[in-house]
Design an enzyme around this catalytic site. Structure first.
Site, PDB file in Angstrom:
ATOM      1  CG  HIS A 119      -1.857   1.207   1.196  1.00 44.46           C
ATOM      2  ND1 HIS A 119      -3.131   1.141   0.675  1.00 44.46           N
ATOM      3  CD2 HIS A 119      -1.680   2.495   1.608  1.00 44.46           C
ATOM      4  CE1 HIS A 119      -3.701   2.329   0.777  1.00 44.46           C
ATOM      5  NE2 HIS A 119      -2.844   3.173   1.331  1.00 44.46           N
ATOM      6  CB  CYS A 120       2.018   3.438  -2.531  1.00 46.40           C
ATOM      7  SG  CYS A 120       3.108   4.864  -2.779  1.00 46.40           S
ATOM      8  N   PRO A 121       1.082   5.236   0.391  1.00 48.00           N
ATOM      9  CG  PRO A 121       2.332   6.173   2.106  1.00 48.00           C
ATOM     10  CD  PRO A 121       2.156   4.905   1.345  1.00 48.00           C
TER      11      PRO A 121
ATOM     12  CG  MET B  37       0.902   5.340  -5.598  1.00 51.70           C
ATOM     13  SD  MET B  37       1.108   6.401  -7.046  1.00 51.70           S
ATOM     14  CE  MET B  37       2.876   6.199  -7.355  1.00 51.70           C
ATOM     15  CB  ALA B  38      -4.386   8.031  -1.945  1.00 53.97           C
TER      16      ALA B  38
END
Length: 304
Positions: A135-137, A139-140
């Site tokens: 999960h990439c913050p 990229m939300a």
């Protein structure tokens, strides 16, 4: 005590997941702001300088073409990675109808569904993601099967652009570079130096991450699978066995599985909204996978 400690860890993980979810839109706005600020500084101050000086005058057109190409592909792939659904596991099942192994290894107790192979539950999105990498913050969003290629292409174009801008903005004045503290309309002096330092630091970090993901693609692993596979390799060595990555089907096909089938490799670099091959629930496997399995499907260990 062990149970209490485990509950504290779960609570801590839950808090971090909620923070990551809340920070997602903020990170996206900051990233877009920095991207367009660098583009503005380049086209308003850096590119005009090199198109009018004798040192780079003949290459001005090439600088402009390269800059336009990068200025389109970076926001395009970033937006596509943010807006594309990475793929989610769907369809609730009754756990009483499952075997003991299916309930233990394949059933998600939160989503109440069977996780397809290579799928994992994201504690930030609170959903099971197909071929989840992380999960990439920034990229939300989760990076999974259907948006992974946009993520990697974004890293590639961003890293190349950062190093390019860091070089052209850092050329000394006596060699044809910009004068010290060159003014930028609406931003003032010092903006070029700030952009150069920003691109140098971001380029180094993103470049390292890009190389890491190119390695993962070449060996057909996700970030999560890489660490799982290291444990499997260690376990296999202790039992005098050979571990085999069942999804590693060769360098070219590994890249095809992410970027699509193309006779010419450079077509992977072209902007496209075409999804990757497959449905994210079944994958190509090695031809020598017919070797007898000696452990569970999760481990992937074979007799030599």
């Amino acid at each position: 005590f062990a149970r209490a400690f485990f509950r504290v860890l779960l609570l801590f993980q839950s808090v971090l997941s909620k923070i990551a979810w809340a920070m997602g839109p903020v990170c996206v706005l900051v990233a877009f702001g920095l991207i367009f600020m660098v583009i503005y500084v380049y086209f308003s101050a850096i590119l005009p300088h090199y198109m009018t000086t004798n040192y780079f005058g003949l290459g001005g057109a090439l600088h402009a073409i390269f800059a336009v190409w990068m200025s389109f592909n970076i926001p395009f792939n970033y937006f596509m990675c943010i807006s594309t659904n990475p793929g989610r596991a769907e369809g609730k099942v009754d756990p009483s109808e499952l075997t003991e192994d299916e309930y233990e290894f394949d059933y998600c107790k939160i989503c109440e569904c069977i996780k397809p192979e290579r799928a994992h539950h994201c504690t930030v999105c609170n959903k099971c993601t197909l071929r989840m990498d992380h999960h990439c913050p920034w990229m939300a969003n989760c990076v999974g099967h259907f948006n992974y290629k946009y993520f990697v292409l974004f890293l590639l174009y961003l890293a190349v652009s950062c190093f390019y801008i860091a070089v052209v903005a850092g050329v000394p004045t006596k060699y044809g570079g910009l004068p010290a503290k060159a003014p930028v309309p609406y931003l003032g002096k010092g903006s070029v130096e700030f952009v150069m330092l920003l691109c140098t630091s971001v380029g180094a970090a993103v470049g390292a991450m890009m190389l890491w993901h190119l390695y993962l693609i070449g060996t057909q692993q996700t970030t999560i699978e890489f660490y799982q596979n290291q444990l499997s390799k260690h376990s296999a060595r202790q039992q005098n066995m050979k571990w085999v990555n069942m999804y590693d089907v060769g360098l070219r096909k590994n890249f095809d599985a992410v970027f699509g089938y193309n006779s010419l490799w450079f077509r992977w670099l072209l902007p496209s909204t075409k999804p990757p091959p497959g449905d994210g629930m079944s994958f190509w496997m090695r031809e020598d996978y017919v070797l007898k399995r000696v452990t569970s499907t999760v481990d992937g260990t074979f007799k030599v």
